[in-house]
Design a protein around this motif. Sequence first.
Motif, mmCIF file in Angstrom:
data_model
loop_
_atom_site.group_PDB
_atom_site.id
_atom_site.type_symbol
_atom_site.label_atom_id
_atom_site.label_comp_id
_atom_site.label_asym_id
_atom_site.label_seq_id
_atom_site.Cartn_x
_atom_site.Cartn_y
_atom_site.Cartn_z
ATOM 1 N N PRO A 66 -15.928 7.864 -32.837
ATOM 2 C CA PRO A 66 -15.847 7.280 -34.187
ATOM 3 C C PRO A 66 -14.545 7.511 -34.844
ATOM 4 O O PRO A 66 -14.272 6.679 -35.804
ATOM 5 C CB PRO A 66 -17.100 8.081 -34.696
ATOM 6 C CG PRO A 66 -18.032 8.412 -33.362
ATOM 7 C CD PRO A 66 -17.134 8.513 -32.348
ATOM 8 N N THR A 125 -17.182 6.863 -42.303
ATOM 9 C CA THR A 125 -17.484 7.860 -41.339
ATOM 10 C C THR A 125 -18.078 9.138 -41.669
ATOM 11 O O THR A 125 -18.631 9.677 -40.791
ATOM 12 C CB THR A 125 -15.812 8.370 -40.828
ATOM 13 O OG1 THR A 125 -14.865 7.182 -40.749
ATOM 14 C CG2 THR A 125 -15.716 9.215 -39.457
ATOM 15 N N GLU A 130 -25.156 6.292 -37.792
ATOM 16 C CA GLU A 130 -24.842 5.150 -36.760
ATOM 17 C C GLU A 130 -25.851 4.158 -37.003
ATOM 18 O O GLU A 130 -25.766 3.016 -36.827
ATOM 19 C CB GLU A 130 -24.907 5.879 -35.431
ATOM 20 C CG GLU A 130 -24.665 4.873 -34.277
ATOM 21 C CD GLU A 130 -23.206 4.175 -34.457
ATOM 22 O OE1 GLU A 130 -23.295 2.933 -33.854
ATOM 23 O OE2 GLU A 130 -22.421 4.693 -35.009
#
Length: 228
Positions: A66, A125, A130
């Motif tokens: 990520p 982020t 997710e």
Amino acid sequence: MSLRVVDRLGAADVITLLNAIVGVVAMIGAVLGRPMLVAQLLLLAAAADAVDGIIARLYGGTKVGPYLDSMADIVSFGTATGLFVFAVARDQWDNLTDTPELLVAAVGAASIFVVFSLVRTALYTVHVDEGENRPGIQNTLGATILAAAYLSGLVSVPLLLGATTVLSVLMVAPVPYPKLTARDAIVMGTVQMGAILFPNLFNGILPRVLLVAAMAYMILGPWLYWGE
């Protein structure tokens, strides 16, 4: 202590790094005054970004994935896209550097896109899990719309700068966007590759199809797209 690069990077991460490489090449193309090439490279970077996501979902990602993805996005869909906008303005406005008002407009729109892309990527982020729908349009989507519009022949600089500003603000808009399904990402990627390889085929039909699809997702996606 070793970084253990080989052990800690996966297949999806390699594609992410290729995305970043394409972004750097796009920046060089913008500096050299090749906006057509830059538009094609931005679409290639967007296709790579979709591929790394598909690979990560199918085969699993890594802990560093990520973070690499976020940094690569800033390179390709932040900095490179901002330079692309400025390169188009410089290419179309011969008196750009001699006219303070035009120069400020071009630099301002390009800078706004980079800044909002950076803010959106950082906030996503850190604060978005997710499985959640992502608030604001993806910077990938913003870059795709701008590149596809240019390849479609929509080279009006005032329109481009206005669109860049609007897309920048939409990156942080409180509207949730679902992820594309793997099937739809593959279809979109196929159209993108066609627009890259054959941008002038049948009077630019492929970039125009890509532009319409990207705009439809941006406008209708939060309400009509089912996502994953």
